[in-house]
Scaffold this motif. Structure first.
Motif, PDB file in Angstrom:
ATOM      1  N   GLU A 434       6.146 -13.984 -30.482  1.00 33.90           N
ATOM      2  CA  GLU A 434       5.801 -15.291 -31.023  1.00 33.90           C
ATOM      3  C   GLU A 434       5.088 -16.164 -29.987  1.00 33.90           C
ATOM      4  OE1 GLU A 434       6.176 -15.925 -34.166  1.00 33.90           O
ATOM      5  OE2 GLU A 434       7.180 -14.004 -34.523  1.00 33.90           O
ATOM      6  N   GLY A 435       4.529 -15.529 -28.979  1.00 33.28           N
ATOM      7  CA  GLY A 435       3.795 -16.270 -27.964  1.00 33.28           C
ATOM      8  C   GLY A 435       4.647 -16.804 -26.835  1.00 33.28           C
ATOM      9  N   GLU A 436       5.907 -16.396 -26.751  1.00 28.36           N
ATOM     10  CA  GLU A 436       6.739 -16.809 -25.626  1.00 28.36           C
ATOM     11  C   GLU A 436       6.212 -16.154 -24.335  1.00 28.36           C
ATOM     12  OE1 GLU A 436       9.379 -15.790 -29.266  1.00 28.36           O
ATOM     13  OE2 GLU A 436       7.798 -14.795 -28.096  1.00 28.36           O
ATOM     14  N   VAL A 437       6.445 -16.802 -23.211  1.00 30.28           N
ATOM     15  CA  VAL A 437       6.045 -16.254 -21.915  1.00 30.28           C
ATOM     16  C   VAL A 437       7.287 -16.138 -21.046  1.00 30.28           C
ATOM     17  CG1 VAL A 437       4.633 -16.569 -19.850  1.00 30.28           C
ATOM     18  CG2 VAL A 437       3.722 -17.208 -22.098  1.00 30.28           C
ATOM     19  N   VAL A 438       7.491 -14.949 -20.466  1.00 27.29           N
ATOM     20  CA  VAL A 438       8.697 -14.642 -19.706  1.00 27.29           C
ATOM     21  C   VAL A 438       8.295 -14.109 -18.337  1.00 27.29           C
ATOM     22  CG1 VAL A 438      10.848 -13.322 -19.660  1.00 27.29           C
ATOM     23  CG2 VAL A 438       9.882 -14.054 -21.860  1.00 27.29           C
ATOM     24  N   THR A 439       8.973 -14.572 -17.310  1.00 34.80           N
ATOM     25  CA  THR A 439       8.753 -14.042 -15.969  1.00 34.80           C
ATOM     26  C   THR A 439      10.062 -14.083 -15.199  1.00 34.80           C
ATOM     27  OG1 THR A 439       7.306 -14.145 -14.021  1.00 34.80           O
ATOM     28  CG2 THR A 439       8.103 -16.246 -14.911  1.00 34.80           C
ATOM     29  N   ALA A 440      10.128 -13.321 -14.110  1.00 37.99           N
ATOM     30  CA  ALA A 440      11.331 -13.293 -13.273  1.00 37.99           C
ATOM     31  C   ALA A 440      10.916 -13.304 -11.815  1.00 37.99           C
ATOM     32  CB  ALA A 440      12.182 -12.061 -13.566  1.00 37.99           C
ATOM     33  N   THR A 441      11.628 -14.048 -10.994  1.00 38.02           N
ATOM     34  CA  THR A 441      11.356 -14.052  -9.566  1.00 38.02           C
ATOM     35  C   THR A 441      12.007 -12.833  -8.921  1.00 38.02           C
ATOM     36  OG1 THR A 441      13.321 -15.414  -9.132  1.00 38.02           O
ATOM     37  CG2 THR A 441      11.212 -16.562  -9.451  1.00 38.02           C
ATOM     38  N   ARG A 442      11.455 -12.430  -7.790  1.00 36.66           N
ATOM     39  CA  ARG A 442      11.991 -11.256  -7.105  1.00 36.66           C
ATOM     40  C   ARG A 442      13.400 -11.488  -6.571  1.00 36.66           C
ATOM     41  NH1 ARG A 442       8.544  -7.116  -6.487  1.00 36.66           N
ATOM     42  NH2 ARG A 442       6.343  -7.543  -6.955  1.00 36.66           N
ATOM     43  N   ILE A 443      13.745 -12.754  -6.315  1.00 34.25           N
ATOM     44  CA  ILE A 443      15.106 -13.009  -5.849  1.00 34.25           C
ATOM     45  C   ILE A 443      16.106 -13.022  -7.000  1.00 34.25           C
ATOM     46  CG2 ILE A 443      14.357 -14.247  -3.807  1.00 34.25           C
ATOM     47  CD1 ILE A 443      14.989 -16.851  -5.208  1.00 34.25           C
ATOM     48  N   GLY A 444      15.618 -12.943  -8.262  1.00 36.21           N
ATOM     49  CA  GLY A 444      16.524 -12.685  -9.367  1.00 36.21           C
ATOM     50  C   GLY A 444      16.807 -13.812 -10.323  1.00 36.21           C
ATOM     51  N   GLU A 445      15.781 -14.573 -10.725  1.00 36.80           N
ATOM     52  CA  GLU A 445      15.994 -15.599 -11.736  1.00 36.80           C
ATOM     53  C   GLU A 445      14.978 -15.425 -12.858  1.00 36.80           C
ATOM     54  OE1 GLU A 445      17.384 -20.223 -12.097  1.00 36.80           O
ATOM     55  OE2 GLU A 445      16.356 -19.569 -10.278  1.00 36.80           O
ATOM     56  N   LEU A 446      15.451 -15.544 -14.089  1.00 41.92           N
ATOM     57  CA  LEU A 446      14.639 -15.346 -15.281  1.00 41.92           C
ATOM     58  C   LEU A 446      14.211 -16.695 -15.838  1.00 41.92           C
ATOM     59  CD1 LEU A 446      13.718 -12.981 -17.162  1.00 41.92           C
ATOM     60  CD2 LEU A 446      15.805 -13.390 -18.485  1.00 41.92           C
ATOM     61  N   PHE A 447      12.905 -16.813 -16.209  1.00 44.45           N
ATOM     62  CA  PHE A 447      12.362 -18.046 -16.758  1.00 44.45           C
ATOM     63  C   PHE A 447      11.667 -17.745 -18.082  1.00 44.45           C
ATOM     64  CE2 PHE A 447      12.677 -18.747 -12.254  1.00 44.45           C
ATOM     65  CZ  PHE A 447      13.052 -20.085 -12.128  1.00 44.45           C
ATOM     66  N   VAL A 448      11.949 -18.548 -19.094  1.00 45.86           N
ATOM     67  CA  VAL A 448      11.372 -18.365 -20.422  1.00 45.86           C
ATOM     68  C   VAL A 448      10.695 -19.660 -20.859  1.00 45.86           C
ATOM     69  CG1 VAL A 448      11.840 -17.847 -22.838  1.00 45.86           C
ATOM     70  CG2 VAL A 448      13.084 -16.626 -21.038  1.00 45.86           C
ATOM     71  N   PHE A 449       9.449 -19.535 -21.337  1.00 42.84           N
ATOM     72  CA  PHE A 449       8.687 -20.664 -21.867  1.00 42.84           C
ATOM     73  C   PHE A 449       8.298 -20.353 -23.311  1.00 42.84           C
ATOM     74  CE2 PHE A 449       8.222 -20.503 -17.323  1.00 42.84           C
ATOM     75  CZ  PHE A 449       8.286 -21.829 -16.913  1.00 42.84           C
ATOM     76  N   THR A 450       8.318 -21.362 -24.158  1.00 45.46           N
ATOM     77  CA  THR A 450       7.985 -21.163 -25.558  1.00 45.46           C
ATOM     78  C   THR A 450       6.869 -22.113 -25.986  1.00 45.46           C
ATOM     79  OG1 THR A 450       9.787 -22.676 -26.156  1.00 45.46           O
ATOM     80  CG2 THR A 450      10.271 -20.309 -26.217  1.00 45.46           C
ATOM     81  N   PRO A 451       6.095 -21.729 -27.015  1.00 42.45           N
ATOM     82  CA  PRO A 451       5.017 -22.596 -27.477  1.00 42.45           C
ATOM     83  C   PRO A 451       5.543 -23.947 -27.961  1.00 42.45           C
ATOM     84  CG  PRO A 451       4.743 -20.372 -28.329  1.00 42.45           C
ATOM     85  CD  PRO A 451       6.105 -20.421 -27.710  1.00 42.45           C
ATOM     86  N   VAL A 452       4.782 -24.981 -27.676  1.00 41.71           N
ATOM     87  CA  VAL A 452       5.110 -26.322 -28.122  1.00 41.71           C
ATOM     88  C   VAL A 452       4.242 -26.636 -29.331  1.00 41.71           C
ATOM     89  CG1 VAL A 452       5.093 -28.776 -27.533  1.00 41.71           C
ATOM     90  CG2 VAL A 452       5.745 -27.062 -25.805  1.00 41.71           C
ATOM     91  N   SER A 453       4.887 -26.964 -30.440  1.00 38.93           N
ATOM     92  CA  SER A 453       4.134 -27.301 -31.638  1.00 38.93           C
ATOM     93  C   SER A 453       3.359 -28.582 -31.420  1.00 38.93           C
ATOM     94  CB  SER A 453       5.068 -27.449 -32.852  1.00 38.93           C
ATOM     95  OG  SER A 453       6.008 -28.459 -32.600  1.00 38.93           O
ATOM     96  N   GLN A 454       2.110 -28.565 -31.853  1.00 43.84           N
ATOM     97  CA  GLN A 454       1.253 -29.719 -31.658  1.00 43.84           C
ATOM     98  C   GLN A 454       0.987 -30.367 -33.014  1.00 43.84           C
ATOM     99  OE1 GLN A 454      -2.145 -28.818 -29.115  1.00 43.84           O
ATOM    100  NE2 GLN A 454      -1.092 -26.977 -28.412  1.00 43.84           N
TER     101      GLN A 454
END
Length: 455
Positions: A434-454
């Motif tokens: 659904e267009g979400e963007v996910v990334t993780a740092t090498r030290i071990g933290e997960l970050f999730v971003f989702t589309p903002v309805s305009q």
């Protein structure tokens, strides 16, 4: 049903450690190890019917999304994202996060109790399972039913979406490549150079195992021992000489061709090797020993299958003809490419590498031309491209990290979102269904971003 009722399942019984050794001894040891397990497959919770299709285009199902390692998706990317949630894993992350067709995420790490985590897009943890300690270096691969395929010390494993074990197949080393073949089987290549094609439902070997470092000579060396599963693995992140296969291989499903970087012991440079999976065997096609100082950026196949791109540790980006390995062009980046390349259907190339900056090149056939560059954006992750001309990457801004949304035709920033309190660098960028963007740092933290309805 617990995979951990018998801890010995994760290692070969009585496996002695093999000291790292250059030359033919290490090469033969790897080959002997593979031969010793060629007929062994442990299965559970599987069937004899392979009725699950893969699901390309739904989620981010492999380290670089598809078999070609294209780093692109048919999902139309949002140009306005917002932070959804973040959470620490308690251990390091080395391989990119994958996202299934329903938004379920998978990531490997190394903690006291868990080596693979799965989360729903809401942030709820679905499961965490133990694996061998070197699973942290192994990528995950997903099919359309969210069955996950993941390697660890001396094995390839498959679990269902609830984390219940399906099967385990022994291999020599730790799989650094897991991809789907054109006929829907699982390709596994370990850092020691063992190549297998496994049935997705049961894990059984579909073709004879191939050794990229050569087959063993039992008459000349009858006493070779099983190599340590993690042998040379520390060199894989940088493409060093102790890691025979340091990058994730690319697969052209239409032709059956497989492209892998291989650094044989004692050789002056690493090679790009072309194989072909025919359905009943794996055959060697060509080898081009031209990757100076090794390679930490894996191969990527063009959309039409005619060109394979690869970076080397001398700071070059190369394009080769897939038919014969002929070099089409070489481009000096001025920094070392690492991780992966994002290459869209029109030949727009966006390389990755934490020593470099965001830029785009275009393949014109027998040459390459610059399109744009952003020297103000120091890369701290792997750029990806989505439909609609939108790309994402993580860059170093000030003392922290920021997710940059950029226009792929111009390089202009169209949105930016801080990764709160993030440090270091990230392992990859994944785009959800659904267009979400996910990334993780090498030290071990997960970050999730989702589309903002305009509105």
């Amino acid at each position: 049903m617990s995979r951990w009722a018998a801890p010995a399942r994760r290692t070969h019984p009585g496996a002695p450690a093999l000291p790292a050794a250059p030359g033919t001894r290490a090469r033969r040891a790897v080959a002997l190890a593979a031969a010793a397990v060629a007929g062994l497959v442990l299965t559970s919770c599987g069937t004899d019917v392979d009725d699950i299709t893969q699901g390309p285009g739904f989620g981010w199902t492999a380290a670089h999304n598809d078999g070609r390692n294209s780093g692109t998706t048919a999902v139309e990317g949002s140009r306005q994202l917002g932070p959804a949630w973040q959470r620490p894993l308690g251990g390091p992350v080395a391989a990119p996060v994958t996202v299934g067709s329903q938004g379920q995420m998978f990531v490997t790490t190394r903690t006291a109790n868990c080596a693979i985590f799965s989360f729903q897009m809401s942030g709820r943890k679905r499961f965490c399972n133990q694996l061998g300690p070197n699973a942290v270096a192994a990528p995950t691969l997903l099919d359309s039913a969210n069955n996950v395929y993941v390697g660890d010390d001396s094995g390839v494993n498959s679990d269902n979406y609830l984390g219940q074990p399906r099967w385990r197949t022994p291999v020599a080393g730790v799989p650094v490549t897991l991809q789907f073949t054109g006929d829907g089987h699982v390709l596994s290549i370990t850092q020691t150079g063992q190549v297998d094609v496994l049935e997705r439902q049961t894990g059984k070997r579909m073709v004879p195992t191939v050794q990229l470092l050569g087959e063993p000579d039992f008459l000349r060396a009858p006493d070779l021992t099983w190599p340590a599963a993690g042998q040379g693995l520390d060199d894989c992140a940088t493409g060093g000489p102790s890691c025979a296969v340091a990058t994730r291989a690319a697969v052209d499903g239409a032709s059956g061709r497989i492209y892998a970087t291989v650094w044989e012991p004692g050789r002056p440079a690493a090679a790009l090797v072309a194989l072909r999976y025919t359905g009943d065997r794996i055959e060697r096609l060509w080898s081009a020993e031209l990757l100076t100082e090794g390679a930490a950026a894996g191969p990527t196949v063009s959309a039409d299958g005619s060109t394979v791109y690869v970076g080397d540790n001398s700071g070059r980006l190369l394009a080769l003809d897939t038919a014969d390995g002929r070099t089409r062009w070489v481009h000096e980046l001025g920094w070392t490419p690492r991780g992966g390349l994002s290459v869209d259907a029109d030949g727009l190339i966006v390389p990755a590498g934490d020593e470099g900056y965001l830029l785009a090149l275009r393949d014109t056939g027998d040459a390459v031309e610059p399109v744009w560059e952003r020297k103000d954006l120091a890369l701290r992750g792997t750029p990806v491209q989505t439909a609609g001309g939108t790309g994402y990457t993580v860059a170093a801004i000030g003392d922290g990290l920021t997710l940059i949304t950029f226009d792929t035709e111009t390089g202009a920033t169209v949105d930016s979102d801080v990764l709160p309190d993030a440090q270091g660098t990230t392992t990859g960028t994944a785009v959800g269904p659904e267009g979400e963007v996910v990334t993780a740092t090498r030290i071990g933290e997960l970050f999730v971003f989702t589309p903002v309805s305009q509105g």
